[in-house]
Design a protein around this motif. Structure first.
Motif, PDB file in Angstrom:
ATOM      1  N   LEU A   1       0.818  -1.191  -0.108  1.00 17.53           N
ATOM      2  CA  LEU A   1       0.108   0.050  -0.007  1.00 17.53           C
ATOM      3  C   LEU A   1       0.854   1.430  -0.097  1.00 17.53           C
ATOM      4  N   GLY A   2       1.841   1.413  -0.787  1.00 13.25           N
ATOM      5  CA  GLY A   2       2.550   2.753  -1.031  1.00 13.25           C
ATOM      6  C   GLY A   2       2.131   3.838  -1.874  1.00 13.25           C
ATOM      7  N   ASN A   3       2.859   4.129  -2.648  1.00  8.08           N
ATOM      8  CA  ASN A   3       2.256   5.526  -3.461  1.00  8.08           C
ATOM      9  C   ASN A   3       1.223   5.074  -4.250  1.00  8.08           C
ATOM     10  N   MET A   4       1.356   4.081  -5.039  1.00  2.46           N
ATOM     11  CA  MET A   4       0.214   3.510  -6.032  1.00  2.46           C
ATOM     12  C   MET A   4      -0.667   2.723  -5.235  1.00  2.46           C
ATOM     13  N   GLY A   5      -0.357   1.674  -4.386  1.00  6.24           N
ATOM     14  CA  GLY A   5      -1.112   0.774  -3.880  1.00  6.24           C
ATOM     15  C   GLY A   5      -2.249   1.592  -2.923  1.00  6.24           C
TER      16      GLY A   5
ATOM     17  N   THR B   1      -1.440  -7.537  -5.610  1.00  3.29           N
ATOM     18  CA  THR B   1      -0.216  -7.015  -5.148  1.00  3.29           C
ATOM     19  C   THR B   1       0.287  -5.780  -5.782  1.00  3.29           C
ATOM     20  N   MET B   2       0.983  -4.860  -5.072  1.00  5.27           N
ATOM     21  CA  MET B   2       1.383  -3.778  -5.789  1.00  5.27           C
ATOM     22  C   MET B   2       2.874  -3.336  -4.940  1.00  5.27           C
ATOM     23  N   LEU B   3       3.780  -4.280  -5.746  1.00  7.25           N
ATOM     24  CA  LEU B   3       5.334  -4.177  -4.775  1.00  7.25           C
ATOM     25  C   LEU B   3       6.052  -3.775  -5.766  1.00  7.25           C
ATOM     26  N   PRO B   4       7.108  -3.339  -4.987  1.00  2.00           N
ATOM     27  CA  PRO B   4       8.480  -2.976  -5.463  1.00  2.00           C
ATOM     28  C   PRO B   4       9.174  -3.561  -6.861  1.00  2.00           C
ATOM     29  N   ASN B   5       9.273  -4.856  -6.700  1.00  2.00           N
ATOM     30  CA  ASN B   5      10.108  -5.677  -7.569  1.00  2.00           C
ATOM     31  C   ASN B   5      10.003  -7.128  -7.726  1.00  2.00           C
TER      32      ASN B   5
ATOM     33  N   PHE C   1      -2.158  -5.356   3.612  1.00  2.94           N
ATOM     34  CA  PHE C   1      -1.201  -5.513   4.458  1.00  2.94           C
ATOM     35  C   PHE C   1       0.045  -4.882   3.635  1.00  2.94           C
ATOM     36  N   ASP C   2       1.076  -4.180   4.569  1.00  2.00           N
ATOM     37  CA  ASP C   2       2.292  -3.613   3.816  1.00  2.00           C
ATOM     38  C   ASP C   2       3.267  -3.874   5.184  1.00  2.00           C
ATOM     39  N   VAL C   3       4.437  -4.014   4.721  1.00  5.91           N
ATOM     40  CA  VAL C   3       5.460  -4.173   5.735  1.00  5.91           C
ATOM     41  C   VAL C   3       5.983  -2.795   6.592  1.00  5.91           C
ATOM     42  N   MET C   4       5.402  -1.853   5.696  1.00  4.34           N
ATOM     43  CA  MET C   4       5.729  -0.374   6.438  1.00  4.34           C
ATOM     44  C   MET C   4       4.696   0.516   6.489  1.00  4.34           C
ATOM     45  N   ALA C   5       4.008   0.814   5.061  1.00  8.34           N
ATOM     46  CA  ALA C   5       2.913   1.894   5.023  1.00  8.34           C
ATOM     47  C   ALA C   5       1.571   1.482   5.843  1.00  8.34           C
TER      48      ALA C   5
ATOM     49  N   GLU D   1      11.624  -9.613  -7.197  1.00  9.04           N
ATOM     50  CA  GLU D   1      12.004 -10.495  -5.966  1.00  9.04           C
ATOM     51  C   GLU D   1      11.004 -10.462  -4.759  1.00  9.04           C
ATOM     52  N   ILE D   2      10.550  -9.403  -4.652  1.00  8.60           N
ATOM     53  CA  ILE D   2       9.666  -9.055  -3.262  1.00  8.60           C
ATOM     54  C   ILE D   2       8.222  -9.829  -3.697  1.00  8.60           C
ATOM     55  N   LEU D   3       7.826  -9.871  -4.878  1.00  8.63           N
ATOM     56  CA  LEU D   3       6.771 -10.583  -5.389  1.00  8.63           C
ATOM     57  C   LEU D   3       6.686 -11.901  -5.304  1.00  8.63           C
TER      58      LEU D   3
ATOM     59  N   GLU E   1      14.530   7.540 -11.626  1.00 10.28           N
ATOM     60  CA  GLU E   1      14.882   6.149 -11.063  1.00 10.28           C
ATOM     61  C   GLU E   1      13.790   4.951 -11.564  1.00 10.28           C
ATOM     62  N   LEU E   2      12.556   5.440 -11.511  1.00  8.39           N
ATOM     63  CA  LEU E   2      11.485   4.488 -11.867  1.00  8.39           C
ATOM     64  C   LEU E   2      11.700   4.420 -13.476  1.00  8.39           C
ATOM     65  N   MET E   3      11.837   5.369 -14.250  1.00 12.43           N
ATOM     66  CA  MET E   3      12.243   4.988 -15.668  1.00 12.43           C
ATOM     67  C   MET E   3      13.360   4.128 -15.737  1.00 12.43           C
ATOM     68  N   LEU E   4      14.301   4.407 -15.074  1.00 12.39           N
ATOM     69  CA  LEU E   4      15.644   3.429 -14.938  1.00 12.39           C
ATOM     70  C   LEU E   4      15.125   2.080 -14.835  1.00 12.39           C
ATOM     71  N   LYS E   5      14.493   1.742 -13.849  1.00 12.11           N
ATOM     72  CA  LYS E   5      13.899   0.666 -13.337  1.00 12.11           C
ATOM     73  C   LYS E   5      13.233  -0.103 -14.781  1.00 12.11           C
ATOM     74  N   ASP E   6      12.215   0.486 -15.264  1.00 11.61           N
ATOM     75  CA  ASP E   6      11.795  -0.139 -16.411  1.00 11.61           C
ATOM     76  C   ASP E   6      12.753  -0.362 -17.448  1.00 11.61           C
TER      77      ASP E   6
ATOM     78  N   GLY F   1       0.178   5.250 -15.787  1.00 13.88           N
ATOM     79  CA  GLY F   1      -0.631   6.344 -15.362  1.00 13.88           C
ATOM     80  C   GLY F   1      -0.320   7.236 -14.105  1.00 13.88           C
ATOM     81  N   GLY F   2       0.830   6.216 -13.421  1.00 13.07           N
ATOM     82  CA  GLY F   2       1.390   7.304 -12.271  1.00 13.07           C
ATOM     83  C   GLY F   2       0.583   7.223 -11.057  1.00 13.07           C
ATOM     84  N   ILE F   3       0.788   8.015 -10.183  1.00 14.19           N
ATOM     85  CA  ILE F   3       0.400   8.270  -8.758  1.00 14.19           C
ATOM     86  C   ILE F   3      -0.861   9.021  -9.001  1.00 14.19           C
TER      87      ILE F   3
ATOM     88  N   SER G   1       1.863  -4.950  -9.989  1.00 13.83           N
ATOM     89  CA  SER G   1       3.404  -4.412  -9.801  1.00 13.83           C
ATOM     90  C   SER G   1       4.232  -4.310 -11.247  1.00 13.83           C
ATOM     91  N   THR G   2       5.242  -3.665 -11.260  1.00 11.55           N
ATOM     92  CA  THR G   2       6.097  -3.836 -12.618  1.00 11.55           C
ATOM     93  C   THR G   2       7.227  -4.696 -12.172  1.00 11.55           C
ATOM     94  N   VAL G   3       7.296  -5.723 -12.800  1.00  3.39           N
ATOM     95  CA  VAL G   3       8.236  -6.691 -12.585  1.00  3.39           C
ATOM     96  C   VAL G   3       8.757  -7.538 -13.789  1.00  3.39           C
TER      97      VAL G   3
HETATM   98  P1  NAD Z   1       6.249   2.296  -3.236  1.00  2.74           P
HETATM   99  O1  NAD Z   1       7.674   1.894  -2.992  1.00  2.74           O
HETATM  100  O2  NAD Z   1       5.630   3.373  -2.688  1.00  2.74           O
HETATM  101  O3  NAD Z   1       5.264   0.896  -2.614  1.00  2.74           O
HETATM  102  C1  NAD Z   1       5.761  -0.530  -2.466  1.00  2.74           C
HETATM  103  C2  NAD Z   1       4.900  -0.785  -1.088  1.00  2.74           C
HETATM  104  O4  NAD Z   1       5.263  -2.262  -1.128  1.00  2.74           O
HETATM  105  C3  NAD Z   1       5.778  -0.093  -0.037  1.00  2.74           C
HETATM  106  O5  NAD Z   1       4.728   0.406   0.800  1.00  2.74           O
HETATM  107  C4  NAD Z   1       6.641  -0.996   0.800  1.00  2.74           C
HETATM  108  O6  NAD Z   1       6.470  -0.994   2.041  1.00  2.74           O
HETATM  109  C5  NAD Z   1       5.694  -2.414   0.417  1.00  2.74           C
HETATM  110  N1  NAD Z   1       6.299  -3.714   0.534  1.00  2.74           N
HETATM  111  C6  NAD Z   1       7.639  -4.023   0.318  1.00  2.74           C
HETATM  112  N2  NAD Z   1       7.787  -5.207   0.699  1.00  2.74           N
HETATM  113  C7  NAD Z   1       6.672  -5.844   0.934  1.00  2.74           C
HETATM  114  C8  NAD Z   1       6.132  -7.085   1.613  1.00  2.74           C
HETATM  115  N3  NAD Z   1       7.307  -8.263   1.559  1.00  2.74           N
HETATM  116  N4  NAD Z   1       4.940  -7.528   1.878  1.00  2.74           N
HETATM  117  C9  NAD Z   1       4.150  -6.294   1.879  1.00  2.74           C
HETATM  118  N5  NAD Z   1       4.388  -4.789   1.525  1.00  2.74           N
HETATM  119  C10 NAD Z   1       5.440  -4.829   0.982  1.00  2.74           C
HETATM  120  O7  NAD Z   1       6.169   2.015  -4.580  1.00  2.74           O
HETATM  121  P2  NAD Z   1       4.856   2.644  -5.650  1.00  2.74           P
HETATM  122  O8  NAD Z   1       5.291   3.618  -6.539  1.00  2.74           O
HETATM  123  O9  NAD Z   1       3.684   2.357  -5.125  1.00  2.74           O
HETATM  124  O10 NAD Z   1       5.052   1.446  -6.852  1.00  2.74           O
HETATM  125  C11 NAD Z   1       4.591   0.077  -6.703  1.00  2.74           C
HETATM  126  C12 NAD Z   1       4.620  -0.601  -8.246  1.00  2.74           C
HETATM  127  O11 NAD Z   1       4.161   0.141  -9.289  1.00  2.74           O
HETATM  128  C13 NAD Z   1       6.091  -0.894  -8.667  1.00  2.74           C
HETATM  129  O12 NAD Z   1       6.352  -2.186  -9.275  1.00  2.74           O
HETATM  130  C14 NAD Z   1       6.364   0.446  -9.581  1.00  2.74           C
HETATM  131  O13 NAD Z   1       7.530   0.303 -10.507  1.00  2.74           O
HETATM  132  C15 NAD Z   1       4.987   0.513 -10.440  1.00  2.74           C
HETATM  133  N6  NAD Z   1       4.673   1.550 -10.950  1.00  2.74           N
HETATM  134  C16 NAD Z   1       4.700   2.709 -10.265  1.00  2.74           C
HETATM  135  C17 NAD Z   1       4.419   4.034 -10.619  1.00  2.74           C
HETATM  136  C18 NAD Z   1       4.765   5.226 -10.010  1.00  2.74           C
HETATM  137  O14 NAD Z   1       4.504   6.159 -10.671  1.00  2.74           O
HETATM  138  N7  NAD Z   1       4.872   5.343  -8.826  1.00  2.74           N
HETATM  139  C19 NAD Z   1       3.797   4.075 -11.991  1.00  2.74           C
HETATM  140  C20 NAD Z   1       3.578   2.716 -12.699  1.00  2.74           C
HETATM  141  C21 NAD Z   1       3.929   1.564 -11.711  1.00  2.74           C
END
Ligand code: NAD
Length: 289
Positions: free
Chosen positions: A8-12, A56-60, A29-33, A62-64, A232-237, A113-115, A85-87
């Motif tokens: 549940l980060g910036n997108m979730g 799921t809406m996770l960073p990468n 559920f989120d480990v931080m947010a 590996e975590i997925l 850095e998100l563009m670099l990830k992709d 579409g971003g945040i 997620s983008t993985v």
């Molecule tokens: P973010 O880092 O804000 O959110 C990810 C969340 O996942 C965090 O809150 C983190 O605590 C949580 N997390 C990490 N490990 C976890 C675990 N083991 N269990 C539960 N939660 C866990 O990232 P975001 O910007 O929300 O992006 C999420 C995904 O969407 C990424 O794959 C990103 O590439 C993709 N995306 C982002 C954007 C953007 O503009 N931000 C746009 C398109 C796609």
């Protein structure tokens, strides 16, 4: 529907909020947010125990894979594992295979579409996986987004996403270097926009997200290059596109160069934390090597 939402980060967080506002029963559920307004479980497995759909809406990747290993065994048979997620394509296909083996349905559905799009409910979903699962979650896509395209079997959503963003990275760089060249040739930026945005050089980077401040529609350039879509998100992709190109033995020289330029921009120049269109001030400062 009963929905588990993991990550549940910036997108979730805004995506989950939109599902709740539309009347769905969401457990997060989120480990931080700890976003307000979302009922939270104490583990990912607890969130998934009675779910019809686990999002799921996770960073990468590996975590997925780690989260998938926790939730696949506890999701009820027939439930849908929907990863937004983008993985990397390989991780998307691997978790889908595990989900199928456990009697679940699976979809990879990364977003564009971003945040801003997540908050407004105007994301685009590009999905790979089971057609009947796609039809079942279509009402959820309609709440969180404005368009959802089923692109084929598992992994094809990620494939569509990284191909799209490879084009985006390349065209943004091309647009920025052209503006920097125009400056040095004494060509006014507004005139450059007026011509290119209605000529064969037009693209989303020029027309919808113009990297030159004060020119074209409002964009991060008009806000000091605050993201928007961070470099850095563009670099990830771009990294994901090059991983996929290597695995598939595809020749992508422009994608590779875009990856190298964004890597330098993020790691050794001042790109980290800035919008990906801040390539323009980068080129402005440079001369021909
Ligand atoms: P973010 O880092 O804000 O959110 C990810 C969340 O996942 C965090 O809150 C983190 O605590 C949580 N997390 C990490 N490990 C976890 C675990 N083991 N269990 C539960 N939660 C866990 O990232 P975001 O910007 O929300 O992006 C999420 C995904 O969407 C990424 O794959 C990103 O590439 C993709 N995306 C982002 C954007 C953007 O503009 N931000 C746009 C398109 C796609």
């Amino acid at each position: 529907m009963r929905i588990a939402f993991i990550g549940l980060g910036n997108m979730g967080a805004p995506m989950a909020t939109n599902l709740i506002a539309a009347g769905h029963d969401v457990t997060g559920f989120d480990v931080m947010a700890k976003p307000g307004g979302v009922k939270m479980a104490s583990t990912a497995a607890e969130a998934c125990a009675n779910a019809d759909v686990a999002i799921t809406m996770l960073p990468n990747g590996e975590i997925l894979r780690k989260v998938a290993a926790e939730i696949i065994p506890v999701l009820p048979k027939g439930a849908i594992f929907l990863d937004c997620s983008t993985v990397d394509v390989d991780s998307a296909r691997a978790v889908a295979e595990q989900a199928h083996a456990a009697g679940l349905k699976a979809l990879d559905a990364p977003v564009s579409g971003g945040i801003g799009g997540a908050q407004a409910g105007t994301l685009t979903f590009m999905a790979g996986g089971d057609e009947d699962a796609f039809e079942t979650v279509k009402p959820l896509f309609d709440i969180m987004g404005q368009k959802a395209v089923l692109c084929g079997p598992s992994g094809n959503g990620q494939a569509a996403k990284i191909c799209n963003n490879m084009i985006l990275g390349v065209t943004m760089i091309a647009t920025c270097e052209a503006f920097a060249l125009a400056d040095k040739l004494g060509l006014d930026r507004q005139k450059m926009f007026d011509v290119v945005s209605t000529s064969s050089g037009y693209s989303w980077s020029m027309n919808a997200y113009c990297p030159a401040p004060g020119v074209g529609p409002k964009s991060p350039a008009d806000n000091g290059y605050k993201p928007g879509f961070a470099a850095e998100l563009m670099l990830k992709d771009l990294n994901l596109s090059q991983m996929a190109a290597t695995a598939a033995n595809a020749d992508t020289p422009m994608g590779q160069l875009a990856q190298e330029l964004y890597q330098r921009f993020v790691e050794t120049e001042d790109g980290r934390g800035r919008d990906f269109s801040a390539m323009l001030p980068r080129f402005e400062k440079r001369s021909r090597a």
